[in-house]
Design a protein around this motif. Structure first.
Motif, PDB file in Angstrom:
ATOM      1  N   UNK A  45     -22.004 -37.220 -40.454  1.00  0.00           N
ATOM      2  CA  UNK A  45     -22.760 -35.971 -40.239  1.00  0.00           C
ATOM      3  C   UNK A  45     -24.184 -36.054 -40.776  1.00  0.00           C
ATOM      4  N   UNK A  46     -24.366 -36.780 -41.859  1.00  0.00           N
ATOM      5  CA  UNK A  46     -25.671 -36.850 -42.511  1.00  0.00           C
ATOM      6  C   UNK A  46     -26.627 -37.735 -41.729  1.00  0.00           C
ATOM      7  N   UNK A  47     -27.912 -37.602 -42.029  1.00  0.00           N
ATOM      8  CA  UNK A  47     -28.867 -38.407 -41.293  1.00  0.00           C
ATOM      9  C   UNK A  47     -30.178 -38.607 -42.018  1.00  0.00           C
ATOM     10  N   UNK A  48     -30.978 -39.494 -41.458  1.00  0.00           N
ATOM     11  CA  UNK A  48     -32.322 -39.799 -41.939  1.00  0.00           C
ATOM     12  C   UNK A  48     -33.262 -39.692 -40.744  1.00  0.00           C
ATOM     13  N   UNK A  49     -34.380 -39.012 -40.953  1.00  0.00           N
ATOM     14  CA  UNK A  49     -35.381 -38.876 -39.902  1.00  0.00           C
ATOM     15  C   UNK A  49     -36.701 -39.417 -40.447  1.00  0.00           C
ATOM     16  N   UNK A  50     -37.281 -40.349 -39.719  1.00  0.00           N
ATOM     17  CA  UNK A  50     -38.593 -40.883 -40.055  1.00  0.00           C
ATOM     18  C   UNK A  50     -39.609 -40.134 -39.210  1.00  0.00           C
ATOM     19  N   UNK A  51     -40.570 -39.498 -39.867  1.00  0.00           N
ATOM     20  CA  UNK A  51     -41.643 -38.819 -39.144  1.00  0.00           C
ATOM     21  C   UNK A  51     -42.939 -39.584 -39.386  1.00  0.00           C
ATOM     22  N   UNK A  52     -44.013 -39.094 -38.836  1.00  0.00           N
ATOM     23  CA  UNK A  52     -45.308 -39.735 -39.058  1.00  0.00           C
ATOM     24  C   UNK A  52     -45.912 -39.349 -40.409  1.00  0.00           C
ATOM     25  N   UNK A  63     -20.005 -27.565 -43.690  1.00  0.00           N
ATOM     26  CA  UNK A  63     -21.282 -28.184 -43.352  1.00  0.00           C
ATOM     27  C   UNK A  63     -22.404 -27.190 -43.121  1.00  0.00           C
ATOM     28  N   UNK A  64     -22.175 -25.929 -43.526  1.00  0.00           N
ATOM     29  CA  UNK A  64     -23.211 -24.912 -43.338  1.00  0.00           C
ATOM     30  C   UNK A  64     -24.322 -25.046 -44.379  1.00  0.00           C
ATOM     31  N   UNK A  65     -23.970 -25.549 -45.547  1.00  0.00           N
ATOM     32  CA  UNK A  65     -24.982 -25.776 -46.576  1.00  0.00           C
ATOM     33  C   UNK A  65     -25.579 -27.162 -46.342  1.00  0.00           C
ATOM     34  N   UNK A  66     -26.905 -27.218 -46.297  1.00  0.00           N
ATOM     35  CA  UNK A  66     -27.596 -28.473 -46.005  1.00  0.00           C
ATOM     36  C   UNK A  66     -28.640 -28.734 -47.087  1.00  0.00           C
ATOM     37  N   UNK A  67     -28.663 -29.977 -47.581  1.00  0.00           N
ATOM     38  CA  UNK A  67     -29.715 -30.378 -48.516  1.00  0.00           C
ATOM     39  C   UNK A  67     -30.687 -31.281 -47.771  1.00  0.00           C
ATOM     40  N   UNK A  68     -31.959 -30.929 -47.820  1.00  0.00           N
ATOM     41  CA  UNK A  68     -33.015 -31.724 -47.204  1.00  0.00           C
ATOM     42  C   UNK A  68     -33.780 -32.429 -48.317  1.00  0.00           C
TER      43      UNK A  68
END
Length: 120
Positions: free
Chosen positions: A38-45, A58-63
């Motif tokens: 379920x978790x992920x990594x996003x690379x942005x610019x 899974x309603x609580x999300x840590x960014x």
């Protein structure tokens, strides 16, 4: 420091775009997305965003937001014969690092190029 559990696989850039909509700055775009269960990594610019879904629902999300300018150095480890997984370790100080494990078949050099392009 561990921000994602599990092995990351390539995912569609639209995988997390709706939940990141409110977090992305003006002009910030998604370059690559990887998912582990379920978790992920996003690379942005501008940064790397870790997405960690908590609890049973899974309603609580840590960014976790890691601007590229915070990375002192990094290493990538390619797959081998006995170990088909790849690793990326980002060093934030001489004592603190973040390690990400990528599943077999991931082009770890693509990840390295993103970091090399944006690290200052």
């Amino acid at each position: 420091m561990n921000i994602i559990n599990g092995k990351l696989n390539k995912a569609s850039d639209s995988e997390y775009s709706s939940i990141l909509e409110g977090l992305l700055a003006d002009g910030e775009g998604i370059l690559a997305t990887y998912k582990a269960i379920n978790d992920g990594i996003v690379f942005t610019n501008r940064r790397i965003i870790g997405i960690d879904f908590k609890g049973v629902t899974g309603k609580q999300v840590r960014y976790t937001s890691l601007p590229y300018k915070q990375i002192l150095f990094y290493y990538i480890e390619t797959a081998g014969i006995a170990d088909s997984d790849c690793e990326l370790e980002l060093w934030l100080s001489l004592e603190e690092s973040i390690k990400l494990n990528f599943a077999a078949g991931i082009d770890i050099f693509e990840v390295g190029k993103i970091i090399a392009s944006y690290i200052k």
